[in-house]
Design an enzyme around this catalytic site. Sequence first.
Site, PDB file in Angstrom:
ATOM      1  N   CYS A   1      18.816 -69.936  60.716  1.00 19.88           N
ATOM      2  CA  CYS A   1      17.318 -69.907  61.168  1.00 19.88           C
ATOM      3  C   CYS A   1      16.700 -71.276  61.396  1.00 19.88           C
ATOM      4  O   CYS A   1      15.315 -71.534  61.705  1.00 19.88           O
ATOM      5  CB  CYS A   1      16.158 -68.569  60.350  1.00 19.88           C
ATOM      6  SG  CYS A   1      16.221 -69.442  58.476  1.00 19.88           S
TER       7      CYS A   1
ATOM      8  N   LYS B   1      48.233 -66.378  31.381  1.00 15.84           N
ATOM      9  CA  LYS B   1      48.337 -66.390  32.666  1.00 15.84           C
ATOM     10  C   LYS B   1      48.416 -68.008  32.534  1.00 15.84           C
ATOM     11  O   LYS B   1      47.710 -68.899  32.317  1.00 15.84           O
ATOM     12  CB  LYS B   1      46.443 -66.141  33.090  1.00 15.84           C
ATOM     13  CG  LYS B   1      46.757 -65.124  32.805  1.00 15.84           C
ATOM     14  CD  LYS B   1      47.371 -64.181  33.251  1.00 15.84           C
ATOM     15  CE  LYS B   1      46.329 -63.924  35.100  1.00 15.84           C
ATOM     16  NZ  LYS B   1      44.762 -62.819  36.079  1.00 15.84           N
TER      17      LYS B   1
ATOM     18  N   ASP C   1      53.243 -61.380  41.149  1.00 18.13           N
ATOM     19  CA  ASP C   1      52.073 -60.571  41.202  1.00 18.13           C
ATOM     20  C   ASP C   1      51.612 -59.595  42.394  1.00 18.13           C
ATOM     21  O   ASP C   1      52.021 -60.216  43.345  1.00 18.13           O
ATOM     22  CB  ASP C   1      51.461 -62.138  42.004  1.00 18.13           C
ATOM     23  CG  ASP C   1      49.337 -62.178  41.783  1.00 18.13           C
ATOM     24  OD1 ASP C   1      48.718 -61.215  42.014  1.00 18.13           O
ATOM     25  OD2 ASP C   1      49.211 -63.472  42.403  1.00 18.13           O
TER      26      ASP C   1
ATOM     27  N   CYS D   1      16.461 -70.405  51.381  1.00 19.72           N
ATOM     28  CA  CYS D   1      16.380 -70.666  53.115  1.00 19.72           C
ATOM     29  C   CYS D   1      14.312 -70.353  52.356  1.00 19.72           C
ATOM     30  O   CYS D   1      14.663 -68.757  51.928  1.00 19.72           O
ATOM     31  CB  CYS D   1      16.972 -69.809  53.706  1.00 19.72           C
ATOM     32  SG  CYS D   1      15.679 -69.939  55.371  1.00 19.72           S
TER      33      CYS D   1
ATOM     34  N   CYS E   1      15.373 -64.403  57.464  1.00 22.14           N
ATOM     35  CA  CYS E   1      16.364 -65.181  57.918  1.00 22.14           C
ATOM     36  C   CYS E   1      17.667 -64.238  58.413  1.00 22.14           C
ATOM     37  O   CYS E   1      17.954 -63.454  57.392  1.00 22.14           O
ATOM     38  CB  CYS E   1      17.390 -66.175  56.721  1.00 22.14           C
ATOM     39  SG  CYS E   1      18.277 -66.730  57.343  1.00 22.14           S
TER      40      CYS E   1
ATOM     41  N   GLU F   1      58.299 -61.807  30.205  1.00 27.01           N
ATOM     42  CA  GLU F   1      58.759 -61.190  30.873  1.00 27.01           C
ATOM     43  C   GLU F   1      58.124 -62.122  32.224  1.00 27.01           C
ATOM     44  O   GLU F   1      56.834 -61.964  31.608  1.00 27.01           O
ATOM     45  CB  GLU F   1      58.318 -59.854  31.179  1.00 27.01           C
ATOM     46  CG  GLU F   1      59.295 -58.733  29.664  1.00 27.01           C
ATOM     47  CD  GLU F   1      59.439 -57.287  30.179  1.00 27.01           C
ATOM     48  OE1 GLU F   1      59.406 -56.759  31.489  1.00 27.01           O
ATOM     49  OE2 GLU F   1      58.900 -57.088  28.982  1.00 27.01           O
TER      50      GLU F   1
ATOM     51  N   CYS G   1      17.393 -75.003  56.909  1.00 26.35           N
ATOM     52  CA  CYS G   1      18.212 -73.496  57.074  1.00 26.35           C
ATOM     53  C   CYS G   1      19.684 -73.006  58.328  1.00 26.35           C
ATOM     54  O   CYS G   1      19.260 -73.835  59.383  1.00 26.35           O
ATOM     55  CB  CYS G   1      18.358 -72.329  56.939  1.00 26.35           C
ATOM     56  SG  CYS G   1      19.051 -70.910  57.216  1.00 26.35           S
TER      57      CYS G   1
ATOM     58  N   LYS H   1      55.324 -62.104  34.715  1.00 26.83           N
ATOM     59  CA  LYS H   1      54.000 -61.023  35.128  1.00 26.83           C
ATOM     60  C   LYS H   1      54.274 -61.854  36.847  1.00 26.83           C
ATOM     61  O   LYS H   1      53.792 -62.873  37.619  1.00 26.83           O
ATOM     62  CB  LYS H   1      52.150 -61.545  34.749  1.00 26.83           C
ATOM     63  CG  LYS H   1      52.053 -60.518  35.308  1.00 26.83           C
ATOM     64  CD  LYS H   1      50.934 -60.893  34.113  1.00 26.83           C
ATOM     65  CE  LYS H   1      49.297 -60.079  33.904  1.00 26.83           C
ATOM     66  NZ  LYS H   1      48.486 -60.259  35.405  1.00 26.83           N
TER      67      LYS H   1
ATOM     68  N   TYR I   1      59.656 -52.235  34.221  1.00 28.91           N
ATOM     69  CA  TYR I   1      59.376 -53.419  33.591  1.00 28.91           C
ATOM     70  C   TYR I   1      59.354 -52.405  32.344  1.00 28.91           C
ATOM     71  O   TYR I   1      59.232 -53.304  31.149  1.00 28.91           O
ATOM     72  CB  TYR I   1      58.467 -54.476  33.422  1.00 28.91           C
ATOM     73  CG  TYR I   1      56.842 -53.913  34.032  1.00 28.91           C
ATOM     74  CD1 TYR I   1      56.593 -54.886  35.473  1.00 28.91           C
ATOM     75  CD2 TYR I   1      56.370 -53.588  33.459  1.00 28.91           C
ATOM     76  CE1 TYR I   1      55.645 -53.781  36.023  1.00 28.91           C
ATOM     77  CE2 TYR I   1      54.585 -53.117  33.789  1.00 28.91           C
ATOM     78  CZ  TYR I   1      54.403 -53.282  34.492  1.00 28.91           C
ATOM     79  OH  TYR I   1      53.298 -52.934  35.708  1.00 28.91           O
TER      80      TYR I   1
HETATM   81 ZN   LIG Z   1      17.886 -68.892  56.964  1.00 31.97          ZN
END
Ligand SMILES: [Zn+2]
Length: 458
Positions: A401, A305, A113, A416, A421, A109, A398, A111, A218
């Site tokens: 920051c 799957k 979603d 960082c 931060c 069957e 970063c 599947k 089902y």
């Molecule tokens: Zn940062």
Amino acid sequence: MTIKERMAELIAIIEKANEDYHTKDTPTISDAAYDQFMAELVSLESKYPEYKVEFSPTSRIGGIVLEGFNKVTHQVPMMSLANVFSESELRSFDERIAKITDGYTYVTELKIDGLAVSLLYEEGVFIRAATRGNGSVGEDVTSNVKTIKSLPLRLHEPITIEVRGEIYMPHKSFNQLNEERLSQNEPLFANPRNAAAGTIRQLDSSIVASRNLDLFIYTIVNAKKYVSSQIEALQYLKKLGFKVNPHHHHVKTIDALVDQIKSDDELRHTLSYDTDGVVIKVNEFHLYDKIGYTAKSPKWATAYKFQAEQVETLLKGITFQIGRTGVVTPVAELEPVLVSGSTVARATLHNEDYIKMKDIRIGDTVIVHKAGEIIPEVLSVVTSKRNGQVPFEMIHACPVCASPLKRHPGEADHYCTNPDCPGKNINSLIHFASRVAMDIDTLGERVVEILQYLWYLN
Ligand SMILES: [Zn+2]
């Protein structure tokens, strides 16, 4: 004809029209005629409320506003299935069964979603719908599920039965919903599954009614009481008036099973709803106890799957995202594309080494897929389409920051160096919220959905 008889007649006409249109896909009366019968019934019910019945189609209109959802304990838990991801895993699944018994066949069957739901009927009348929740305890979503037009409010036989199925949002409803949200400047739903899950948890059933969810049934709980095999169960469900997905097959051998899955994998691209695999069950119920169960799932069933879809798109830029530990992750900014049923505009690039190893450059045409069907990932570059793009250079400061980034010896990630931060703190909060919520299964599921959704939106 008495008033009461006329009302019963109207219900019969409307419900037959509903079934013809929404379950059998063969409309028998015009929309105008349908509306006229419905209006007559609404008017009679308001004049003679003493004659209004539980299964009246007027309850599909919605209008019930709840303050919250009551818990429902599933008498028979809603188990999940084990997964297989390849033909060889599928063959191993079959070999394990072959060691225990012979004389078995399979039913495949699609599947769907969406989200699983359990429906209870007493003497043929729909009385309750509950979500899966954590498998043992779900939520009562009866008034919302009632608005789904393919749901029979009354079965063709007056039996007491519990059945299970999948609520989903067809592509058409999903696109319509997102178009509306776009025009009203509201955030879009990431994919039909999230939209269906978000819709079923609306407290106002009129909203649910407006979103056109659908439902495939089902399985029958304690099915042995009614039939002796899965293929008979599907036939019986249809006979009762349920909408059963037509793409199921009875296959006799493992080779036929493998072929069927290949054919379903092609078919799914042509369907008007999302599927994420094929459910495979041994057909013969009398073998179930012999084949047995693990703690989590039956050994006589599995879910194959489908491979994540892979799609080409343009890498417009690379931005950087900072995580709660200060790790800086490069993110691909993509020309939005549809991957496995949802629009993807960003994808992870993991770290500097990943980008250099795959030689991913801004302006490249790249192949994107969904890792485990959730987080999109840039898989590779279509180098034949490259012209003049320059190699990627990692940033040194970063993005939040501007403190220097550090890469520890033997590690692929940049961090960082600023302990305060602000980028870290925002994400710590999200992480904390998800950790607490994870202790309650249903909430955890919700949080994962929200995070997934934020990921797509950002
Ligand atoms: Zn940062």
